[in-house]
Design a protein around this motif. Structure first.
Motif, PDB file in Angstrom:
ATOM      1  N   TYR A   7       0.772  -1.237   0.008  1.00 22.90           N
ATOM      2  CA  TYR A   7      -0.227   0.178   0.146  1.00 22.90           C
ATOM      3  C   TYR A   7       0.717   1.114  -0.037  1.00 22.90           C
ATOM      4  O   TYR A   7       1.763   1.445   0.724  1.00 22.90           O
ATOM      5  N   ILE A   8       0.666   2.110  -0.903  1.00 23.70           N
ATOM      6  CA  ILE A   8       1.443   3.336  -1.173  1.00 23.70           C
ATOM      7  C   ILE A   8       0.591   4.642  -0.688  1.00 23.70           C
ATOM      8  O   ILE A   8      -0.691   4.610  -0.869  1.00 23.70           O
ATOM      9  N   SER A   9       1.422   5.205   0.151  1.00 22.73           N
ATOM     10  CA  SER A   9       0.868   6.630   0.566  1.00 22.73           C
ATOM     11  C   SER A   9       0.406   7.710  -0.336  1.00 22.73           C
ATOM     12  O   SER A   9       1.248   7.690  -1.494  1.00 22.73           O
ATOM     13  N   TYR A  64      -9.519   7.444   2.021  1.00 27.14           N
ATOM     14  CA  TYR A  64      -8.094   6.668   2.062  1.00 27.14           C
ATOM     15  C   TYR A  64      -6.893   7.201   1.911  1.00 27.14           C
ATOM     16  O   TYR A  64      -6.836   8.361   1.232  1.00 27.14           O
ATOM     17  N   SER A  65      -5.860   6.822   2.685  1.00 24.77           N
ATOM     18  CA  SER A  65      -4.779   7.693   2.743  1.00 24.77           C
ATOM     19  C   SER A  65      -3.717   6.706   1.829  1.00 24.77           C
ATOM     20  O   SER A  65      -2.656   7.223   1.726  1.00 24.77           O
ATOM     21  N   HIS A  66      -4.000   5.427   1.526  1.00 27.85           N
ATOM     22  CA  HIS A  66      -2.904   4.501   0.895  1.00 27.85           C
ATOM     23  C   HIS A  66      -3.867   3.764  -0.249  1.00 27.85           C
ATOM     24  O   HIS A  66      -5.052   3.661   0.254  1.00 27.85           O
ATOM     25  N   TYR A  67      -3.082   3.437  -1.213  1.00 30.08           N
ATOM     26  CA  TYR A  67      -3.547   2.638  -2.207  1.00 30.08           C
ATOM     27  C   TYR A  67      -2.722   1.510  -2.648  1.00 30.08           C
ATOM     28  O   TYR A  67      -1.756   1.436  -2.665  1.00 30.08           O
ATOM     29  N   GLY A  68      -3.287   0.433  -3.141  1.00 34.05           N
ATOM     30  CA  GLY A  68      -2.657  -0.718  -3.568  1.00 34.05           C
ATOM     31  C   GLY A  68      -3.346  -1.402  -4.829  1.00 34.05           C
ATOM     32  O   GLY A  68      -4.670  -0.954  -4.752  1.00 34.05           O
ATOM     33  N   ASP A 128      -4.372   2.633   6.225  1.00 37.93           N
ATOM     34  CA  ASP A 128      -3.023   2.711   6.403  1.00 37.93           C
ATOM     35  C   ASP A 128      -1.979   1.794   5.621  1.00 37.93           C
ATOM     36  O   ASP A 128      -2.320   1.178   4.968  1.00 37.93           O
ATOM     37  N   ALA A 129      -0.417   1.991   5.651  1.00 35.97           N
ATOM     38  CA  ALA A 129       0.335   1.029   4.990  1.00 35.97           C
ATOM     39  C   ALA A 129       0.134  -0.231   5.079  1.00 35.97           C
ATOM     40  O   ALA A 129       0.489  -1.151   4.052  1.00 35.97           O
TER      41      ALA A 129
END
Length: 135
Positions: free
Chosen positions: A29-31, A97-101, A62-63
């Motif tokens: 997961y990318i910030s 969302y603060s992170h994406y994957g 989160d990450a």
């Protein structure tokens, strides 16, 4: 004049892996902090004609992927035999969302080597506010 590498930040979004058919990859997961857009570039090894690569993007808080929710998905079909393939996912970060994957899988008979990289604008960006128009 800036070089491309000065304007873009590249991060590993999924390490190269030999992925069996119908098996989801494991995302990193990318910030999304200070990023207006993220682009995930998913690469694969050979895909036979008619085989599919399905890519899904997830948002998390989160990450570690806490609260990961699928926010988009698309299946790409090989029109002919491909020695490699590239699928690109464009994400505009949302406040939830603060992170994406990205997760991906294929339907080939044999395992296929796949990986993903996340790209983002690395230049300074002012804070988003209601006095801006984005199209």
């Amino acid at each position: 004049m800036n070089r491309i590498m000065e304007g873009m930040k590249a991060e590993v979004a999924c390490v190269p892996v030999s992925l069996a058919a119908s098996t989801d990859s494991t995302p990193i997961y990318i910030s999304a902090a200070k990023k207006r857009r993220l682009a995930f570039v998913v690469t694969t090894g050979a895909l036979a004609s008619g085989k599919k690569l399905t890519v899904a993007v997830y948002g998390a808080t989160d990450a570690s992927g806490t609260g990961a929710t699928k926010i988009g998905e698309k299946a790409f079909t090989a029109a002919g035999t491909m020695t490699s393939a590239v699928a690109v996912v464009d994400v505009k970060p949302q406040s939830a969302y603060s992170h994406y994957g990205v997760k991906f899988q294929h339907d080939s008979a044999a395992a296929v080597v796949c990986s993903a990289v996340a790209l983002a604008d690395a230049m300074y960006l002012p804070a988003d506010n209601d006095w801006a128009l984005t199209v």
